[in-house]
Design a protein around this motif. Structure first.
Motif, PDB file in Angstrom:
ATOM      1  N   ARG A   1     -43.664 -16.136 -39.341  1.00  0.00           N
ATOM      2  CA  ARG A   1     -42.880 -14.926 -39.070  1.00  0.00           C
ATOM      3  C   ARG A   1     -41.425 -15.043 -39.521  1.00  0.00           C
ATOM      4  NH1 ARG A   1     -44.631 -10.883 -36.450  1.00  0.00           N
ATOM      5  NH2 ARG A   1     -42.606 -10.357 -35.613  1.00  0.00           N
ATOM      6  N   ILE A   2     -40.978 -16.226 -39.935  1.00  0.00           N
ATOM      7  CA  ILE A   2     -39.591 -16.417 -40.342  1.00  0.00           C
ATOM      8  C   ILE A   2     -39.272 -15.505 -41.522  1.00  0.00           C
ATOM      9  CG2 ILE A   2     -38.002 -18.046 -41.433  1.00  0.00           C
ATOM     10  CD1 ILE A   2     -39.236 -20.232 -39.737  1.00  0.00           C
ATOM     11  N   GLY A   3     -38.120 -14.836 -41.448  1.00  0.00           N
ATOM     12  CA  GLY A   3     -37.680 -13.989 -42.556  1.00  0.00           C
ATOM     13  C   GLY A   3     -36.906 -12.781 -42.068  1.00  0.00           C
ATOM     14  N   ILE A   4     -36.707 -11.846 -42.978  1.00  0.00           N
ATOM     15  CA  ILE A   4     -36.022 -10.593 -42.668  1.00  0.00           C
ATOM     16  C   ILE A   4     -37.075  -9.501 -42.530  1.00  0.00           C
ATOM     17  CG2 ILE A   4     -34.395  -8.861 -43.530  1.00  0.00           C
ATOM     18  CD1 ILE A   4     -32.927 -11.341 -42.869  1.00  0.00           C
ATOM     19  N   TRP A   5     -37.003  -8.754 -41.450  1.00  0.00           N
ATOM     20  CA  TRP A   5     -37.917  -7.647 -41.181  1.00  0.00           C
ATOM     21  C   TRP A   5     -37.082  -6.374 -41.088  1.00  0.00           C
ATOM     22  CZ3 TRP A   5     -43.262  -8.451 -39.915  1.00  0.00           C
ATOM     23  CH2 TRP A   5     -43.656  -9.785 -39.962  1.00  0.00           C
ATOM     24  N   VAL A   6     -37.622  -5.261 -41.529  1.00  0.00           N
ATOM     25  CA  VAL A   6     -36.898  -3.993 -41.487  1.00  0.00           C
ATOM     26  C   VAL A   6     -37.788  -2.898 -40.914  1.00  0.00           C
ATOM     27  CG1 VAL A   6     -35.334  -4.477 -43.405  1.00  0.00           C
ATOM     28  CG2 VAL A   6     -37.550  -3.480 -43.875  1.00  0.00           C
ATOM     29  N   SER A   7     -37.137  -1.899 -40.367  1.00  0.00           N
ATOM     30  CA  SER A   7     -37.802  -0.676 -39.914  1.00  0.00           C
ATOM     31  C   SER A   7     -36.745   0.415 -39.888  1.00  0.00           C
ATOM     32  CB  SER A   7     -38.426  -0.857 -38.534  1.00  0.00           C
ATOM     33  OG  SER A   7     -37.451  -0.746 -37.521  1.00  0.00           O
ATOM     34  N   ALA A   8     -37.127   1.585 -39.477  1.00  0.00           N
ATOM     35  CA  ALA A   8     -36.167   2.679 -39.366  1.00  0.00           C
ATOM     36  C   ALA A   8     -35.134   2.389 -38.279  1.00  0.00           C
ATOM     37  CB  ALA A   8     -36.896   3.984 -39.061  1.00  0.00           C
ATOM     38  N   HIS A   9     -35.447   1.477 -37.372  1.00  0.00           N
ATOM     39  CA  HIS A   9     -34.552   1.141 -36.267  1.00  0.00           C
ATOM     40  C   HIS A   9     -33.435   0.202 -36.685  1.00  0.00           C
ATOM     41  CE1 HIS A   9     -37.510   3.078 -33.785  1.00  0.00           C
ATOM     42  NE2 HIS A   9     -38.427   2.245 -34.233  1.00  0.00           N
ATOM     43  N   GLY A  10     -33.700  -0.665 -37.663  1.00  0.00           N
ATOM     44  CA  GLY A  10     -32.679  -1.616 -38.074  1.00  0.00           C
ATOM     45  C   GLY A  10     -33.248  -2.770 -38.860  1.00  0.00           C
ATOM     46  N   LEU A  11     -32.529  -3.876 -38.805  1.00  0.00           N
ATOM     47  CA  LEU A  11     -32.860  -5.079 -39.547  1.00  0.00           C
ATOM     48  C   LEU A  11     -33.021  -6.214 -38.546  1.00  0.00           C
ATOM     49  CD1 LEU A  11     -31.451  -6.154 -42.828  1.00  0.00           C
ATOM     50  CD2 LEU A  11     -30.980  -7.675 -40.935  1.00  0.00           C
ATOM     51  N   ARG A  12     -34.035  -7.020 -38.716  1.00  0.00           N
ATOM     52  CA  ARG A  12     -34.309  -8.118 -37.786  1.00  0.00           C
ATOM     53  C   ARG A  12     -34.415  -9.413 -38.578  1.00  0.00           C
ATOM     54  NH1 ARG A  12     -38.960  -6.888 -33.760  1.00  0.00           N
ATOM     55  NH2 ARG A  12     -37.215  -5.864 -32.756  1.00  0.00           N
ATOM     56  N   GLN A  13     -33.657 -10.423 -38.141  1.00  0.00           N
ATOM     57  CA  GLN A  13     -33.722 -11.747 -38.754  1.00  0.00           C
ATOM     58  C   GLN A  13     -34.443 -12.676 -37.783  1.00  0.00           C
ATOM     59  OE1 GLN A  13     -30.150 -14.134 -39.007  1.00  0.00           O
ATOM     60  NE2 GLN A  13     -30.707 -14.743 -41.083  1.00  0.00           N
ATOM     61  N   VAL A  14     -35.582 -13.203 -38.219  1.00  0.00           N
ATOM     62  CA  VAL A  14     -36.400 -14.076 -37.387  1.00  0.00           C
ATOM     63  C   VAL A  14     -36.255 -15.498 -37.900  1.00  0.00           C
ATOM     64  CG1 VAL A  14     -38.748 -14.580 -36.606  1.00  0.00           C
ATOM     65  CG2 VAL A  14     -38.036 -12.215 -36.957  1.00  0.00           C
TER      66      VAL A  14
END
Length: 188
Positions: free
Chosen positions: A90-103
């Motif tokens: 799951r490590i990485g950058i995730w995006v959605s309409a809500h924002g940006l998530r760094q795992v």
């Protein structure tokens, strides 16, 4: 069982020709990683899963031999390895309409798009496969409106993009486009 986290890059390349959106997905509110985990990351997780399988078999043999404390230690070790292997994927950058998530391995940082000042690619010394050795490469920087920028996680020398420069460029362009699209939508 479909492994949806492995098909993000294929879905992106197939649908990018049809739509002009940075991430042309029907459900934009769902968290997605706009690139596939690389072979080094998947290989490392596979090795951890293999070790966990050996520990589970050891726990079974130790239980049949009658030593429950040793079996419990093997089960705890296997559970820890399973957790680390799944978190590694799951490590990485995730995006959605809500924002940006760094795992990362032990931490997750989520920023609303209103908190993101810029997402850009820069040339700088980067860590090779996350090891202490640094080499010259490209890194994707996420700058906050207030506070320090996020820790560099996406580089062209990371476990996801080593020996795949075109995949790094594509992922960086998608992430930069996604951020620009949301900044434009907020009037920033």
């Amino acid at each position: 069982m479909p492994l949806t986290f492995l098909s993000a890059d294929h879905q992106l390349s197939a649908s990018a020709e049809i739509s002009e959106e940075p991430l042309p997905y029907a459900d934009r509110g769902r968290w997605r990683r706009p690139y596939r985990p690389g072979p080094w990351r998947v290989g490392g997780a596979a090795l951890l899963l293999l070790l966990a399988a050996y520990l589970l078999i050891s726990a079974l043999v130790i239980t049949l031999a009658g030593t429950l404390s040793g079996a419990a230690a093997c089960l705890v070790g296997a559970a820890l390895l399973l957790t680390v292997a799944l978190r590694t994927l799951r490590i990485g950058i995730w995006v959605s309409a809500h924002g940006l998530r760094q795992v990362t391995l032990v931490r997750t940082v989520t920023l609303a798009w209103s908190q993101v000042a810029a997402v850009r690619t820069v040339q700088q010394p980067v860590r090779w496969l996350g090891l202490p050795r640094t080499v010259q490469g490209q890194a994707l920087l996420v700058e906050r409106r207030s506070g320090d920028p996020l820790r560099v996680l996406v580089t062209d020398r990371s476990a996801d993009f080593l020996s795949k420069p075109e995949a790094f460029e594509r992922a960086a362009d998608v992430l930069e486009g996604w951020a620009a699209d949301h900044r434009r939508g907020q009037g920033a």
